[in-house]
Design a protein around this motif. Structure first.
Motif, short mmCIF file in Angstrom:
data_model
loop_
_atom_site.label_atom_id
_atom_site.label_comp_id
_atom_site.label_asym_id
_atom_site.label_seq_id
_atom_site.Cartn_x
_atom_site.Cartn_y
_atom_site.Cartn_z
N UNK A 62 36.77 -14.19 -46.51
CA UNK A 62 35.34 -13.89 -46.60
C UNK A 62 35.13 -13.22 -47.95
N UNK A 63 34.24 -13.78 -48.75
CA UNK A 63 33.94 -13.24 -50.07
C UNK A 63 32.61 -12.51 -50.06
N UNK A 64 32.60 -11.33 -50.66
CA UNK A 64 31.38 -10.55 -50.80
C UNK A 64 31.15 -10.33 -52.29
N UNK A 65 30.17 -11.05 -52.87
CA UNK A 65 29.90 -10.89 -54.30
C UNK A 65 29.46 -9.46 -54.63
N UNK A 66 29.97 -8.94 -55.74
CA UNK A 66 29.54 -7.62 -56.20
C UNK A 66 28.80 -7.70 -57.53
N UNK A 67 29.10 -8.73 -58.35
CA UNK A 67 28.36 -8.93 -59.60
C UNK A 67 28.56 -10.36 -60.08
N UNK A 68 27.59 -10.81 -60.89
CA UNK A 68 27.70 -12.14 -61.50
C UNK A 68 27.05 -12.06 -62.87
N UNK A 71 29.48 -16.84 -66.42
CA UNK A 71 30.17 -17.74 -65.49
C UNK A 71 31.14 -16.98 -64.59
N UNK A 72 31.05 -15.65 -64.59
CA UNK A 72 32.06 -14.80 -63.93
C UNK A 72 31.47 -14.06 -62.72
N UNK A 73 32.06 -14.34 -61.57
CA UNK A 73 31.70 -13.67 -60.33
C UNK A 73 32.79 -12.66 -59.99
N UNK A 74 32.39 -11.46 -59.71
CA UNK A 74 33.32 -10.46 -59.17
C UNK A 74 32.99 -10.37 -57.68
N UNK A 75 34.02 -10.48 -56.86
CA UNK A 75 33.81 -10.47 -55.41
C UNK A 75 34.95 -9.75 -54.72
N UNK A 76 34.62 -9.15 -53.61
CA UNK A 76 35.63 -8.58 -52.72
C UNK A 76 36.03 -9.68 -51.75
N UNK A 77 37.32 -9.86 -51.57
CA UNK A 77 37.80 -10.89 -50.64
C UNK A 77 38.63 -10.25 -49.55
N UNK A 78 38.32 -10.63 -48.32
CA UNK A 78 39.09 -10.12 -47.19
C UNK A 78 39.41 -11.30 -46.28
N UNK A 79 40.42 -11.12 -45.44
CA UNK A 79 40.83 -12.18 -44.53
C UNK A 79 42.17 -11.84 -43.93
N UNK A 80 42.82 -12.87 -43.40
CA UNK A 80 44.13 -12.69 -42.78
C UNK A 80 45.23 -12.79 -43.82
N UNK A 84 44.28 -6.59 -47.97
CA UNK A 84 42.84 -6.78 -48.15
C UNK A 84 42.04 -5.58 -47.72
N UNK A 85 40.81 -5.48 -48.16
CA UNK A 85 40.17 -6.40 -49.09
C UNK A 85 40.66 -6.19 -50.52
N UNK A 86 40.61 -7.27 -51.29
CA UNK A 86 41.02 -7.26 -52.69
C UNK A 86 39.84 -7.69 -53.54
N UNK A 87 39.80 -7.26 -54.79
CA UNK A 87 38.76 -7.69 -55.72
C UNK A 87 39.27 -8.83 -56.58
N UNK A 88 38.42 -9.82 -56.77
CA UNK A 88 38.76 -11.00 -57.55
C UNK A 88 37.68 -11.28 -58.59
N UNK A 101 35.50 -26.55 -62.77
CA UNK A 101 36.66 -25.73 -63.06
C UNK A 101 36.45 -24.36 -62.43
N UNK A 102 37.51 -23.85 -61.81
CA UNK A 102 37.46 -22.53 -61.20
C UNK A 102 38.78 -21.83 -61.48
N UNK A 103 38.70 -20.64 -62.05
CA UNK A 103 39.90 -19.82 -62.28
C UNK A 103 39.70 -18.52 -61.51
N UNK A 104 40.71 -18.12 -60.75
CA UNK A 104 40.63 -16.92 -59.92
C UNK A 104 41.74 -15.97 -60.34
N UNK A 105 41.35 -14.71 -60.57
CA UNK A 105 42.31 -13.68 -60.96
C UNK A 105 42.02 -12.41 -60.17
N UNK A 106 43.04 -11.66 -59.82
CA UNK A 106 42.80 -10.34 -59.21
C UNK A 106 42.18 -9.41 -60.26
N UNK A 107 41.35 -8.50 -59.80
CA UNK A 107 40.72 -7.53 -60.70
C UNK A 107 41.28 -6.16 -60.42
#
Length: 107
Positions: A62-68, A71-80, A84-88, A101-107
């Protein structure tokens, strides 16, 4: 709380991810899209479906956007998954309302 305005493709990506809907999620990507995540690259429909299932659907992300911005979205991601939750940071390239194109990195 401020409202974050997202491009249609990014909003569709978040909605399908949070609904755990692999079919809808696959439709937000172009046929030749590339995803770079967890040190690997997935390209094309078959590989993207593998990534979607293994990295988003199975762990019930589950992604919760915190800023955009740009082209860069910062989101909190939680799940199994552990820790978690981790920021991406998710960096999107979009053409014709499809993610190319989508690139995902931990923040």
């Amino acid at each position: 709380m401020s409202v974050i305005t997202l491009p249609k493709a990014v909003g569709d990506f978040i909605a399908a991810t949070n609904a755990h809907d692999a079919t809808s999620l696959a439709t937000v990507f172009s046929d030749t899209a590339t995803v770079r995540d967890a040190g690997k690259t997935w390209t094309g429909e078959a590989e993207l479906r593998e990534w979607i299932q293994g990295h988003l659907i199975d762990p019930k992300v589950v992604l919760t956007p915190t800023s955009f911005a740009g082209d860069r979205l910062i989101a909190s991601g939680d799940g199994d998954f552990p820790g978690g939750p981790l920021s991406f940071a998710l960096m999107f390239a979009i053409k014709h309302d499809k993610i190319t194109d989508l690139a995902i990195e931990p923040v």
